[in-house]
Write a protein that holds these residues in place. Sequence first.
Motif, PDB file in Angstrom:
ATOM      1  N   ALA A  14       0.793  -1.230   0.000  1.00  0.00           N
ATOM      2  CA  ALA A  14       0.000   0.000   0.000  1.00  0.00           C
ATOM      3  C   ALA A  14       0.822   1.274   0.000  1.00  0.00           C
ATOM      4  O   ALA A  14       0.387   2.294  -0.549  1.00  0.00           O
ATOM      5  CB  ALA A  14      -0.936   0.012   1.205  1.00  0.00           C
ATOM      6  N   ILE A  15       2.002   1.244   0.587  1.00  0.00           N
ATOM      7  CA  ILE A  15       2.748   2.476   0.804  1.00  0.00           C
ATOM      8  C   ILE A  15       4.061   2.524   0.017  1.00  0.00           C
ATOM      9  O   ILE A  15       4.351   3.496  -0.668  1.00  0.00           O
ATOM     10  CB  ILE A  15       3.065   2.673   2.312  1.00  0.00           C
ATOM     11  N   ALA A  16       4.853   1.472   0.131  1.00  0.00           N
ATOM     12  CA  ALA A  16       6.248   1.525  -0.324  1.00  0.00           C
ATOM     13  C   ALA A  16       6.517   0.700  -1.571  1.00  0.00           C
ATOM     14  O   ALA A  16       7.653   0.285  -1.808  1.00  0.00           O
ATOM     15  CB  ALA A  16       7.163   1.071   0.818  1.00  0.00           C
ATOM     16  N   ASN A  17       5.495   0.482  -2.398  1.00  0.00           N
ATOM     17  CA  ASN A  17       5.665  -0.384  -3.565  1.00  0.00           C
ATOM     18  C   ASN A  17       6.666   0.155  -4.580  1.00  0.00           C
ATOM     19  O   ASN A  17       7.158  -0.586  -5.428  1.00  0.00           O
ATOM     20  CB  ASN A  17       4.321  -0.624  -4.249  1.00  0.00           C
ATOM     21  N   GLY A  18       7.026   1.419  -4.503  1.00  0.00           N
ATOM     22  CA  GLY A  18       7.974   1.998  -5.447  1.00  0.00           C
ATOM     23  C   GLY A  18       9.397   2.070  -4.920  1.00  0.00           C
ATOM     24  O   GLY A  18      10.278   2.606  -5.600  1.00  0.00           O
ATOM     25  N   LEU A  19       9.641   1.539  -3.723  1.00  0.00           N
ATOM     26  CA  LEU A  19      10.969   1.623  -3.116  1.00  0.00           C
ATOM     27  C   LEU A  19      11.704   0.293  -3.237  1.00  0.00           C
ATOM     28  O   LEU A  19      11.082  -0.771  -3.255  1.00  0.00           O
ATOM     29  CB  LEU A  19      10.846   1.994  -1.631  1.00  0.00           C
ATOM     30  N   PRO A  20      13.037   0.317  -3.307  1.00  0.00           N
ATOM     31  CA  PRO A  20      13.817  -0.924  -3.254  1.00  0.00           C
ATOM     32  C   PRO A  20      13.544  -1.657  -1.947  1.00  0.00           C
ATOM     33  O   PRO A  20      13.184  -1.040  -0.938  1.00  0.00           O
ATOM     34  CB  PRO A  20      15.271  -0.443  -3.325  1.00  0.00           C
ATOM     35  N   LEU A  21      13.742  -2.975  -1.952  1.00  0.00           N
ATOM     36  CA  LEU A  21      13.432  -3.782  -0.779  1.00  0.00           C
ATOM     37  C   LEU A  21      14.141  -3.268   0.470  1.00  0.00           C
ATOM     38  O   LEU A  21      13.538  -3.184   1.549  1.00  0.00           O
ATOM     39  CB  LEU A  21      13.811  -5.248  -1.029  1.00  0.00           C
ATOM     40  N   ALA A  22      15.410  -2.904   0.349  1.00  0.00           N
ATOM     41  CA  ALA A  22      16.162  -2.420   1.513  1.00  0.00           C
ATOM     42  C   ALA A  22      15.531  -1.156   2.076  1.00  0.00           C
ATOM     43  O   ALA A  22      15.455  -0.986   3.307  1.00  0.00           O
ATOM     44  CB  ALA A  22      17.617  -2.165   1.138  1.00  0.00           C
ATOM     45  N   ASP A  23      15.064  -0.267   1.206  1.00  0.00           N
ATOM     46  CA  ASP A  23      14.411   0.963   1.668  1.00  0.00           C
ATOM     47  C   ASP A  23      13.034   0.673   2.249  1.00  0.00           C
ATOM     48  O   ASP A  23      12.597   1.347   3.194  1.00  0.00           O
ATOM     49  CB  ASP A  23      14.292   1.955   0.511  1.00  0.00           C
ATOM     50  N   HIS A  66       3.012   5.743  -2.897  1.00  0.00           N
ATOM     51  CA  HIS A  66       2.483   6.582  -1.817  1.00  0.00           C
ATOM     52  C   HIS A  66       3.602   7.129  -0.930  1.00  0.00           C
ATOM     53  O   HIS A  66       3.416   8.134  -0.248  1.00  0.00           O
ATOM     54  CB  HIS A  66       1.473   5.803  -0.975  1.00  0.00           C
ATOM     55  N   ALA A  67       4.744   6.463  -0.958  1.00  0.00           N
ATOM     56  CA  ALA A  67       5.914   6.959  -0.216  1.00  0.00           C
ATOM     57  C   ALA A  67       6.730   7.906  -1.088  1.00  0.00           C
ATOM     58  O   ALA A  67       7.967   7.900  -1.065  1.00  0.00           O
ATOM     59  CB  ALA A  67       6.769   5.793   0.261  1.00  0.00           C
ATOM     60  N   MET A  68       6.041   8.736  -1.835  1.00  0.00           N
ATOM     61  CA  MET A  68       6.681   9.661  -2.771  1.00  0.00           C
ATOM     62  C   MET A  68       7.801  10.473  -2.139  1.00  0.00           C
ATOM     63  O   MET A  68       8.871  10.677  -2.732  1.00  0.00           O
ATOM     64  CB  MET A  68       5.615  10.614  -3.341  1.00  0.00           C
ATOM     65  N   LEU A  69       7.577  10.936  -0.933  1.00  0.00           N
ATOM     66  CA  LEU A  69       8.539  11.826  -0.293  1.00  0.00           C
ATOM     67  C   LEU A  69       9.822  11.109   0.097  1.00  0.00           C
ATOM     68  O   LEU A  69      10.833  11.755   0.399  1.00  0.00           O
ATOM     69  CB  LEU A  69       7.910  12.475   0.945  1.00  0.00           C
ATOM     70  N   GLY A  70       9.807   9.759   0.077  1.00  0.00           N
ATOM     71  CA  GLY A  70      10.993   8.991   0.396  1.00  0.00           C
ATOM     72  C   GLY A  70      11.687   8.414  -0.819  1.00  0.00           C
ATOM     73  O   GLY A  70      12.693   7.705  -0.689  1.00  0.00           O
ATOM     74  N   GLN A  71      11.179   8.732  -2.009  1.00  0.00           N
ATOM     75  CA  GLN A  71      11.800   8.226  -3.230  1.00  0.00           C
ATOM     76  C   GLN A  71      12.950   9.128  -3.672  1.00  0.00           C
ATOM     77  O   GLN A  71      13.055  10.285  -3.244  1.00  0.00           O
ATOM     78  CB  GLN A  71      10.751   8.098  -4.342  1.00  0.00           C
ATOM     79  N   SER A  72      13.792   8.586  -4.535  1.00  0.00           N
ATOM     80  CA  SER A  72      14.981   9.322  -4.974  1.00  0.00           C
ATOM     81  C   SER A  72      14.627  10.561  -5.776  1.00  0.00           C
ATOM     82  O   SER A  72      15.477  11.440  -5.974  1.00  0.00           O
ATOM     83  CB  SER A  72      15.883   8.401  -5.795  1.00  0.00           C
ATOM     84  N   THR A  73      13.392  10.658  -6.238  1.00  0.00           N
ATOM     85  CA  THR A  73      12.939  11.790  -7.057  1.00  0.00           C
ATOM     86  C   THR A  73      12.400  12.948  -6.210  1.00  0.00           C
ATOM     87  O   THR A  73      11.814  13.892  -6.763  1.00  0.00           O
ATOM     88  CB  THR A  73      11.836  11.312  -8.011  1.00  0.00           C
TER      89      THR A  73
END
Length: 202
Positions: free
Chosen positions: A86-95, A171-178
Amino acid sequence: MLKVYTDCIAQLPAKPIVIGHSYGGLIVQLLLQQDAAEAGVAIESAPPLGVVALSWTLVRSVLPMLGLFSSSKTTFLPSFTQWQYAIANGLPLADQESSYERLVAPESKKVIREALSLRARVDFRRPHAPLLFLAGGTDRIMPPAFNRANFQRYRHAQSVTDYHELPGRCHAMLGQSTWREDATFVLRWLSKMELATVTFRA
């Protein structure tokens, strides 16, 4: 829902620019309804009462949080699997793992359910300060269709209401590299609003 924010704003020398993510995006909209802000940015916003858009990913993400068959006095703590989906589907597993450990905490079901109550009602025909909706292209819990439906409900022709979808953002846009690119977009949008009380620097 709003008193802590309006009390804080009342102590400021001028109306602030308010920026909120998810449930905070709903708070932004409600503050603009009270004419309490100079401008607002609603990032992947929870919608006001009555905004509807069909999405399986939204239903799958939100239903566990609402806990409709449990007491509102209990809290909700997402599992790591729920967080991933729901939240972190766009982040690498470690993140995903590190953000889960650092950020996840029990949430009040009472607060979450207030988004479905009259306290979350917005008069979409009322004049309001400039408002920007930012949607994440891969957001599952507040998908673009939901943000777009929210944006399209605003009807006051003389008020600025804008919508922009950012591809590849979960949904974790603010934590992505972009995040710097996204922050720059918001800064440029605010500068175009020619706000009297704020000076922006690149």
